[in-house]
Design a protein around this motif. Structure first.
Motif, mmCIF file in Angstrom:
data_model
loop_
_atom_site.group_PDB
_atom_site.id
_atom_site.type_symbol
_atom_site.label_atom_id
_atom_site.label_comp_id
_atom_site.label_asym_id
_atom_site.label_seq_id
_atom_site.Cartn_x
_atom_site.Cartn_y
_atom_site.Cartn_z
ATOM 1 N N ASP A 1 41.650 51.435 44.201
ATOM 2 C CA ASP A 1 42.379 52.167 45.245
ATOM 3 C C ASP A 1 42.086 51.660 46.654
ATOM 4 N N SER A 2 41.289 50.635 46.784
ATOM 5 C CA SER A 2 40.911 50.163 48.115
ATOM 6 C C SER A 2 42.009 49.303 48.734
ATOM 7 N N ALA A 3 42.019 49.256 50.063
ATOM 8 C CA ALA A 3 42.995 48.427 50.779
ATOM 9 C C ALA A 3 42.766 46.942 50.483
ATOM 10 N N THR A 4 41.502 46.562 50.320
ATOM 11 C CA THR A 4 41.182 45.166 50.021
ATOM 12 C C THR A 4 41.783 44.746 48.688
ATOM 13 N N THR A 5 41.684 45.626 47.703
ATOM 14 C CA THR A 5 42.257 45.319 46.392
ATOM 15 C C THR A 5 43.768 45.163 46.471
ATOM 16 N N ASP B 1 58.113 54.741 25.009
ATOM 17 C CA ASP B 1 59.003 53.584 25.001
ATOM 18 C C ASP B 1 58.503 52.559 26.010
ATOM 19 N N ALA B 2 58.098 51.391 25.517
ATOM 20 C CA ALA B 2 57.585 50.343 26.396
ATOM 21 C C ALA B 2 58.641 49.860 27.383
ATOM 22 N N ALA B 3 59.915 50.051 27.050
ATOM 23 C CA ALA B 3 60.979 49.613 27.954
ATOM 24 C C ALA B 3 60.961 50.368 29.272
ATOM 25 N N ASP B 4 60.321 51.553 29.279
ATOM 26 C CA ASP B 4 60.340 52.407 30.465
ATOM 27 C C ASP B 4 59.239 52.079 31.479
ATOM 28 N N VAL B 5 58.299 51.206 31.129
ATOM 29 C CA VAL B 5 57.198 50.909 32.050
ATOM 30 C C VAL B 5 57.448 49.580 32.759
ATOM 31 N N ALA B 6 56.698 49.352 33.832
ATOM 32 C CA ALA B 6 56.894 48.156 34.654
ATOM 33 C C ALA B 6 56.463 46.896 33.909
ATOM 34 N N LYS B 7 57.086 45.793 34.248
ATOM 35 C CA LYS B 7 56.725 44.514 33.638
ATOM 36 C C LYS B 7 55.574 43.839 34.375
ATOM 37 N N GLU B 8 55.113 44.404 35.487
ATOM 38 C CA GLU B 8 53.946 43.887 36.205
ATOM 39 C C GLU B 8 52.720 44.715 35.830
ATOM 40 N N HIS B 9 51.554 44.062 35.749
ATOM 41 C CA HIS B 9 50.348 44.754 35.290
ATOM 42 C C HIS B 9 49.160 44.407 36.172
ATOM 43 N N GLY C 1 49.476 38.128 43.283
ATOM 44 C CA GLY C 1 49.664 38.188 41.842
ATOM 45 C C GLY C 1 50.878 39.011 41.451
ATOM 46 N N TYR C 2 51.063 40.153 42.125
ATOM 47 C CA TYR C 2 52.232 40.984 41.835
ATOM 48 C C TYR C 2 53.528 40.240 42.148
ATOM 49 N N GLU C 3 53.538 39.545 43.271
ATOM 50 C CA GLU C 3 54.746 38.815 43.647
ATOM 51 C C GLU C 3 55.023 37.678 42.663
ATOM 52 N N LEU C 4 53.969 37.024 42.223
ATOM 53 C CA LEU C 4 54.130 35.957 41.236
ATOM 54 C C LEU C 4 54.691 36.514 39.934
ATOM 55 N N GLN C 5 54.183 37.662 39.505
ATOM 56 C CA GLN C 5 54.710 38.294 38.297
ATOM 57 C C GLN C 5 56.162 38.703 38.484
ATOM 58 N N ARG C 6 56.445 39.336 39.615
ATOM 59 C CA ARG C 6 57.775 39.889 39.863
ATOM 60 C C ARG C 6 58.843 38.807 39.943
ATOM 61 N N LEU C 7 58.524 37.711 40.640
ATOM 62 C CA LEU C 7 59.532 36.701 40.916
ATOM 63 C C LEU C 7 59.621 35.613 39.856
ATOM 64 N N ARG D 1 46.067 43.975 35.369
ATOM 65 C CA ARG D 1 45.087 43.045 34.809
ATOM 66 C C ARG D 1 45.689 41.696 34.429
ATOM 67 N N CYS D 2 46.846 41.393 34.948
ATOM 68 C CA CYS D 2 47.448 40.098 34.656
ATOM 69 C C CYS D 2 46.594 38.982 35.249
ATOM 70 N N GLY D 3 46.532 37.877 34.526
ATOM 71 C CA GLY D 3 45.772 36.734 35.009
ATOM 72 C C GLY D 3 46.308 36.158 36.303
ATOM 73 N N SER D 4 47.535 36.523 36.690
ATOM 74 C CA SER D 4 48.082 36.052 37.966
ATOM 75 C C SER D 4 47.224 36.510 39.141
ATOM 76 N N HIS D 5 46.492 37.618 38.966
ATOM 77 C CA HIS D 5 45.633 38.110 40.044
ATOM 78 C C HIS D 5 44.397 37.234 40.235
ATOM 79 N N LEU D 6 44.172 36.318 39.301
ATOM 80 C CA LEU D 6 43.070 35.362 39.460
ATOM 81 C C LEU D 6 43.460 34.192 40.364
ATOM 82 N N MET D 7 44.761 33.969 40.542
ATOM 83 C CA MET D 7 45.217 32.752 41.203
ATOM 84 C C MET D 7 44.734 32.627 42.644
ATOM 85 N N ALA D 8 44.916 33.680 43.440
ATOM 86 C CA ALA D 8 44.543 33.597 44.862
ATOM 87 C C ALA D 8 43.045 33.346 45.038
#
Length: 276
Positions: free
Chosen positions: A227-231, A162-170, A238-244, A172-179
């Motif tokens: 899994d790196s701290a830099t990542t 069920d797709a409803a059960d997974v997070a709405k943030e991803h 990007g996550y915050e942009l997706q979330r908010l 590979r979202c293009g939002s991670h390109l913004m910074a």
């Protein structure tokens, strides 16, 4: 939007690498060699279409910086194919308010460029350029279908019924390109003004392409070192942009459109359709 970067090489039995783009009334999904889209018609029915993706081949595919620009260019070439096959599809910027904001932003950027010099001015222009995209996401159902995109693809990748059960943030979202894109653009603009007395439109276009190339390479590096701290630091904005702002929890009927798009891309790519 889930950005598409890297290679299209697919090992037998592996999950397909999928990307996509939210539409105002549906979802466009990219596979390794095909695209598929599903939209909700005004009468409530779901329309589905698919086709082969255009490919720009050659040595440039292996050149760091340039290869990301090529992949994003290929994704843009799919859009008119979708509109031809699905006239009902409404694109993210297919809205008078958003188009008006784009025109206003262009005018404001010119004003800022004349009155505010240096890195501060370039940073202000870079941030200002995000306004039309953010406005588009706050009007209509675009943010909800952005959530559909992430949930449908993540459910497939995670073998969730069920797709409803997974997070709405991803990841590979293009939002991670913004910074990285904004950082590269501001730094590049400052360097360009030191090297060229009066940068022209050609310089600006070259800088934009170079900034995109740098951002995509940073994005791809983050995938290889997830899994790196830099990542984690790079992905935080990007996550915050997706979330908010960028995504909204979709309804069951919107998720149904995502399921139709996912089923179609799996069909045309010849991949097994999950049974849920």
């Amino acid at each position: 939007m889930s950005a598409e970067t890297g290679t299209d090489t697919q090992d037998p039995g592996e999950k397909l690498r999928l990307g996509g783009m939210a539409l105002r009334n549906g979802l466009l999904v990219h596979g390794p060699s095909h695209w598929a889209a599903a939209v909700r018609r005004d009468d409530g029915s779901i329309a589905v279409a698919s086709g082969v993706k255009p490919r720009l081949q050659g040595r440039i595919e292996s050149v760091p910086g340039a290869r990301g620009v090529v992949r994003l260019g290929e994704a843009m070439l799919v859009i008119p194919l979708v509109k031809r096959a699905l006239p009902e599809a409404r694109l993210p910027f297919q809205d008078r308010t958003t188009l008006g904001a784009m025109a206003a932003t262009a005018g404001a950027a010119q004003l800022v460029r004349r009155r505010l010099r240096g890195a501060g001015g370039e940073a202000a222009i870079a941030v200002l350029s995000l306004a039309p995209s953010l406005l588009a996401l706050r009007t209509g159902d675009l943010a909800a279908y952005h959530g559909v995109e992430h949930k449908a693809i993540a459910a497939y990748e995670q073998d969730e019924d069920d797709a409803a059960d997974v997070a709405k943030e991803h990841d590979r979202c293009g939002s991670h390109l913004m910074a990285p894109l904004l950082t590269a653009n501001v730094a590049g603009s400052a360097l360009l003004r030191k090297l060229v007395e009066r940068p022209g439109p050609a310089h600006g276009a070259a800088l934009s392409l170079a900034s995109i190339g740098v951002a995509v390479e940073v994005f791809a590096w983050s995938e290889r070192h997830a899994d790196s701290a830099t990542t984690r630091v790079l992905r935080k904005p990007g996550y915050e942009l997706q979330r908010l702002l960028g995504t909204r929890e979709p309804t069951a009927t919107q998720l149904e459109v995502g399921e139709a798009a996912l089923a179609e891309i799996l069909r045309v790519e010849g991949a097994p359709v999950p049974v849920g």
